[in-house]
Design a protein around this motif. Structure first.
Motif, PDB file in Angstrom:
ATOM      1  N   TYR A 128       0.864  -1.186   0.000  1.00 22.19           N
ATOM      2  CA  TYR A 128       0.000   0.000   0.000  1.00 22.19           C
ATOM      3  C   TYR A 128       0.897   1.231   0.000  1.00 22.19           C
ATOM      4  O   TYR A 128       1.988   1.208   0.568  1.00 22.19           O
ATOM      5  CB  TYR A 128      -0.894   0.041   1.245  1.00 22.19           C
ATOM      6  CG  TYR A 128      -1.803  -1.141   1.406  1.00 22.19           C
ATOM      7  CD1 TYR A 128      -3.021  -1.191   0.745  1.00 22.19           C
ATOM      8  CD2 TYR A 128      -1.475  -2.200   2.250  1.00 22.19           C
ATOM      9  CE1 TYR A 128      -3.877  -2.266   0.912  1.00 22.19           C
ATOM     10  CE2 TYR A 128      -2.330  -3.276   2.412  1.00 22.19           C
ATOM     11  CZ  TYR A 128      -3.515  -3.304   1.739  1.00 22.19           C
ATOM     12  OH  TYR A 128      -4.358  -4.367   1.905  1.00 22.19           O
ATOM     13  N   ASN A 132      -2.381   6.744  -0.190  1.00 25.37           N
ATOM     14  CA  ASN A 132      -3.709   6.147  -0.330  1.00 25.37           C
ATOM     15  C   ASN A 132      -4.424   5.974   1.012  1.00 25.37           C
ATOM     16  O   ASN A 132      -5.551   5.485   1.051  1.00 25.37           O
ATOM     17  CB  ASN A 132      -3.628   4.810  -1.047  1.00 25.37           C
ATOM     18  CG  ASN A 132      -3.275   4.974  -2.509  1.00 25.37           C
ATOM     19  OD1 ASN A 132      -3.588   5.993  -3.113  1.00 25.37           O
ATOM     20  ND2 ASN A 132      -2.609   3.983  -3.072  1.00 25.37           N
ATOM     21  N   ILE A 133      -3.773   6.354   2.101  1.00 25.35           N
ATOM     22  CA  ILE A 133      -4.418   6.264   3.417  1.00 25.35           C
ATOM     23  C   ILE A 133      -5.455   7.375   3.523  1.00 25.35           C
ATOM     24  O   ILE A 133      -5.177   8.537   3.251  1.00 25.35           O
ATOM     25  CB  ILE A 133      -3.397   6.388   4.563  1.00 25.35           C
ATOM     26  CG1 ILE A 133      -2.391   5.230   4.502  1.00 25.35           C
ATOM     27  CG2 ILE A 133      -4.113   6.397   5.914  1.00 25.35           C
ATOM     28  CD1 ILE A 133      -1.279   5.335   5.523  1.00 25.35           C
ATOM     29  N   ASP A 134      -6.665   6.989   3.914  1.00 27.33           N
ATOM     30  CA  ASP A 134      -7.778   7.928   4.020  1.00 27.33           C
ATOM     31  C   ASP A 134      -8.004   8.345   5.469  1.00 27.33           C
ATOM     32  O   ASP A 134      -8.146   9.521   5.778  1.00 27.33           O
ATOM     33  CB  ASP A 134      -9.035   7.278   3.439  1.00 27.33           C
ATOM     34  CG  ASP A 134     -10.181   8.236   3.308  1.00 27.33           C
ATOM     35  OD1 ASP A 134      -9.933   9.418   3.052  1.00 27.33           O
ATOM     36  OD2 ASP A 134     -11.334   7.788   3.453  1.00 27.33           O
ATOM     37  N   PHE A 147      -8.000   2.704   3.755  1.00 31.09           N
ATOM     38  CA  PHE A 147      -7.458   3.207   2.499  1.00 31.09           C
ATOM     39  C   PHE A 147      -8.578   3.722   1.609  1.00 31.09           C
ATOM     40  O   PHE A 147      -9.735   3.358   1.776  1.00 31.09           O
ATOM     41  CB  PHE A 147      -6.674   2.102   1.784  1.00 31.09           C
ATOM     42  CG  PHE A 147      -5.444   1.679   2.545  1.00 31.09           C
ATOM     43  CD1 PHE A 147      -4.254   2.374   2.416  1.00 31.09           C
ATOM     44  CD2 PHE A 147      -5.481   0.596   3.410  1.00 31.09           C
ATOM     45  CE1 PHE A 147      -3.134   2.007   3.128  1.00 31.09           C
ATOM     46  CE2 PHE A 147      -4.369   0.215   4.130  1.00 31.09           C
ATOM     47  CZ  PHE A 147      -3.181   0.914   3.990  1.00 31.09           C
ATOM     48  N   LYS A 148      -8.227   4.555   0.647  1.00 30.46           N
ATOM     49  CA  LYS A 148      -9.205   5.137  -0.267  1.00 30.46           C
ATOM     50  C   LYS A 148      -9.908   4.077  -1.102  1.00 30.46           C
ATOM     51  O   LYS A 148     -11.030   4.267  -1.539  1.00 30.46           O
ATOM     52  CB  LYS A 148      -8.528   6.160  -1.178  1.00 30.46           C
ATOM     53  CG  LYS A 148      -8.054   7.379  -0.439  1.00 30.46           C
ATOM     54  CD  LYS A 148      -7.312   8.337  -1.330  1.00 30.46           C
ATOM     55  CE  LYS A 148      -6.794   9.499  -0.494  1.00 30.46           C
ATOM     56  NZ  LYS A 148      -5.935  10.394  -1.262  1.00 30.46           N
TER      57      LYS A 148
END
Length: 183
Positions: A128, A132-134, A147-148
Motif C-alpha cells: 500500500y 492512499n491512506i484515508d 485506504f481510499k
C-alpha cells in the motif's frame, strides 16, 4: 517500523462482526432481524386470538415462531458460524508455526517502509502507498488504517517489533497530511 501479531479467533471474530451490528453497513442484518421480530409478534398475536376464540389450531402461530427464530438466527448467529469456519480454513492455509491449541499459528506482519506499507500473512504480500491512506481510527490497542480503495488494515499498538505507535503516527502525518485521525 514493523508490527507483527498473531491472528487469534477473538481478533478475527471482532473483524468479521465490526460492521454487522451497524445498520448503516449491514442491511441484511436489519432486514432479517426486523422480519424475525415481526414474525414472533404475529405469532404472539395469533396465539392470543386463538386462545380468545377457544380454538386449538396452533399450527399457524408455531409456524410464525419458527420463522421468527430462523430469521433471528440468520441475522446474528450465522455470521459467527461462517466466521469460525473461515478462521479455521485461514489458519490451515496461512499458518506458520506449530501451535499448542489449534495446530498452527496465523501471523500478520505489517512493515512500514520508506515508500510503502507491506502487509504479509496471507498468500502473498500486499503493498500500500502512504498517499492512499484515508483515515486512521484508534480503539484502545487496536489501530485500523482505512485506504481510499475501501480496504482496511489492522495493527496493534502493543505489537510493534521495531518502533512504536506514537512515532509511526507522527511519521504518517508527515508523509500524508490528508489523513484523518479519529479515536
Amino acid at each position: 517500523m514493523e508490527n507483527e501479531y498473531i491472528v487469534t479467533w477473538k481478533k478475527y471474530l471482532s473483524w468479521e462482526l465490526e460492521g454487522l451490528f451497524d445498520p448503516r453497513k449491514s442491511k441484511r442484518f436489519v432486514v432479517l432481524l426486523s422480519m424475525g421480530i415481526l414474525y414472533i409478534i404475529f405469532g404472539i398475536l395469533i396465539t392470543i386470538l386463538l386462545v380468545n376464540l377457544k380454538s386449538s389450531a396452533y399450527g399457524v402461530p408455531i409456524l410464525f415462531f419458527a420463522l421468527g427464530l430462523l430469521s433471528v438466527y440468520f441475522s446474528c448467529f450465522s455470521s459467527i458460524v461462517k466466521a469460525r469456519r473461515n478462521y479455521g480454513l485461514c489458519v490451515k492455509l496461512y499458518g506458520a508455526k506449530p501451535g499448542k491449541l489449534e495446530g498452527k499459528i496465523w501471523k500478520h506482519t505489517v512493515v512500514f517502509d520508506t515508500g510503502r506499507i507491506v502487509f504479509s500473512g496471507d498468500e502473498s504480500p500486499v503493498e500500500y502507498e502512504y498517499l492512499n491512506i484515508d483515515e486512521i481510527t484508534e480503539k484502545k490497542d487496536d489501530v485500523k488504517i482505512h485506504f481510499k480503495s475501501g480496504e482496511s488494515l489492522h495493527i496493534y499498538k502493543s505489537a510493534f517489533k521495531k518502533g512504536d505507535w506514537p512515532s509511526l503516527r507522527e511519521a504518517l502525518k508527515g508523509l500524508n497530511d490528508q489523513i484523518v485521525f479519529s479515536v
